[in-house]
Design an enzyme around this catalytic site. Structure first.
Site, PDB file in Angstrom:
ATOM      1  CG  HIS A   1      82.887  54.684  11.877  1.00 54.00           C
ATOM      2  ND1 HIS A   1      82.298  54.995  13.081  1.00 54.00           N
ATOM      3  CD2 HIS A   1      83.824  55.656  11.657  1.00 54.00           C
ATOM      4  CE1 HIS A   1      82.843  56.114  13.571  1.00 54.00           C
ATOM      5  NE2 HIS A   1      83.779  56.524  12.724  1.00 54.00           N
TER       6      HIS A   1
ATOM      7  CG  ASP B   1      88.437  57.725  15.608  1.00 53.74           C
ATOM      8  OD1 ASP B   1      89.304  57.773  14.715  1.00 53.74           O
ATOM      9  OD2 ASP B   1      87.342  58.322  15.528  1.00 53.74           O
TER      10      ASP B   1
ATOM     11  CG  HIS C   1      84.170  60.137  14.704  1.00 52.96           C
ATOM     12  ND1 HIS C   1      85.379  60.438  14.103  1.00 52.96           N
ATOM     13  CD2 HIS C   1      83.362  61.202  14.486  1.00 52.96           C
ATOM     14  CE1 HIS C   1      85.296  61.628  13.534  1.00 52.96           C
ATOM     15  NE2 HIS C   1      84.092  62.128  13.754  1.00 52.96           N
TER      16      HIS C   1
ATOM     17  CG  ASP D   1      89.365  61.346  14.731  1.00 56.51           C
ATOM     18  OD1 ASP D   1      89.789  60.760  15.738  1.00 56.51           O
ATOM     19  OD2 ASP D   1      88.524  60.848  13.948  1.00 56.51           O
TER      20      ASP D   1
END
Ligand code: SP5
Ligand code: ZN
Length: 334
Positions: free
Chosen positions: A154, A190, A192, A279
């Protein structure tokens, strides 16, 4: 498989994060790497490659901010961990930012990535672990794993966000190119979207970024990861976003994975770098896919079947009791 990890990566331990209007315990805590270490067996300390590889991605003023932010926060008499509360959304321009609050806004994208004592040191060694896994692969290992913590995908060139401070993936990809690799593919799985990695390589034709993630219509980081984001200029078509709905299981994830792997084969890279987040696990406390522990071995097998030299970098995964087993399952597929 050679696995890289430095115990200084335990230092960063913010107390809490802002989540849905409340302060809650910080999800990206040192129990995560402890769970992984208990499951994957022996690790090696990374080699210290210094700051030069970080500076291929991040400007010096951003690194200076990260190094000084917690001390500046304390010098301002503030309790707890450093976090911003105002962001320059329009007409960003160079300003001499006197207050720590202004610098926190300038160099971050959210309010849930606090800077604590030891954050810089932890992020620095996370990047060194990534560089060491890359180095192992460049030196001839077929695969290597970096237990990156904090995660990186991120973080942009000059901003922290999503529990990330230095973009470990971008640092590794730029190091590979500096070492003579011409075409580098990044597969980000991931839960996200890896908005920072996408941003850094948005206009680059030599780095393919392919991401499978939760639809940003429903999930963090909301503003990036939509299917119509494809890159620009030399990078037009070298950004590939495959968003999936909440509730996605292995059957649907597997179809997206095969599509992603097809794009990677079509790019004909010299090297594959994988941003691996656990995740996507069914039991993850902040995420909503339904991947099971055994599925990660199958995901690993399919990626390994490309036959590309591959460095795997750890990103998210917050179901701490299952995290080690999920990582071990994924690595077993290689
Ligand atoms: C690397 C990575 O997986 N970053 C994820 C960042 C998501 N941050 C925003 C989601 C808010 C969830 N907060 C839940 C806290 C539970 N203790
Ligand atoms: Zn994540």
């Amino acid at each position: 498989m050679r696995c890289f990890w430095d115990k200084r990566q335990l230092l960063h331990a913010p107390a809490q994060e802002l989540h849905n209007g409340s302060f809650v315990p910080y999800a990206e805590h040192p129990g995560r790497p402890r769970s992984i270490l208990a499951a994957i067996g022996p690790t090696e300390a990374p080699r210290d490659h210094g700051e030069a590889p970080l500076l291929r991605v991040h400007p010096a003023d951003y690194l200076d901010f990260l190094k000084r932010a917690f001390a500046d926060w304390q010098a301002a008499g503030r309790p707890g961990d450093a976090a911003g509360y105002v962001w320059p959304v329009v007409r960003r321009r160079p300003l001499r930012l006197e207050r720590i609050d202004a610098r926190l806004g300038r160099y971050s994208m959210d309010a849930s990535t606090p800077i604590a004592e030891g954050t810089w040191e932890t992020a620095y060694w996370s990047a060194q672990s990534a560089l060491s896994a890359l180095e192992a692969v460049l030196d001839g290992e077929r695969t290597a794993f970096a237990l990156c913590r904090p995660p990186g995908h991120h973080a942009g060139a000059d901003y922290a966000g999503g529990y990330c401070y230095l973009n470990t993936m971008a640092i590794a990809a730029e190091a590979a190119i500096a070492a003579g690799r011409r075409r580098v593919a990044i597969l980000d799985i991931d839960y996200h979207h890896g908005n920072g990695t996408q941003d850094i390589f948005w206009d680059r034709g030599d780095v393919l970024f392919v991401s499978i993630h939760a639809d940003p219509a429903t999930d963090y980081p909301f503003f990036w990861g939509h299917e119509d984001e494809r890159g620009e200029g030399d990078g037009e078509g070298t950004t590939v976003n495959l968003p999936l709905p909440r509730g996605t299981d292995m059957a649907a994830f597997g179809k997206a994975l095969d599509a992603a792997l097809g794009r990677i084969v079509g790019f004909a890279p010299d090297l594959l770098l994988c941003s691996y987040g656990a995740d996507t696990f069914a039991g993850d406390p902040i995420s909503f896919f339904r991947i099971e522990t055994a599925d990660y071995a199958e995901i690993g097998r399919r990626i390994a079947a490309l036959g590309l030299p591959t460095a795997i970098l750890m990103e998210g995964g917050y179901a701490v009791d299952a995290l080690g087993a999920n990582v071990a399952s994924f690595l077993s597929g290689f």
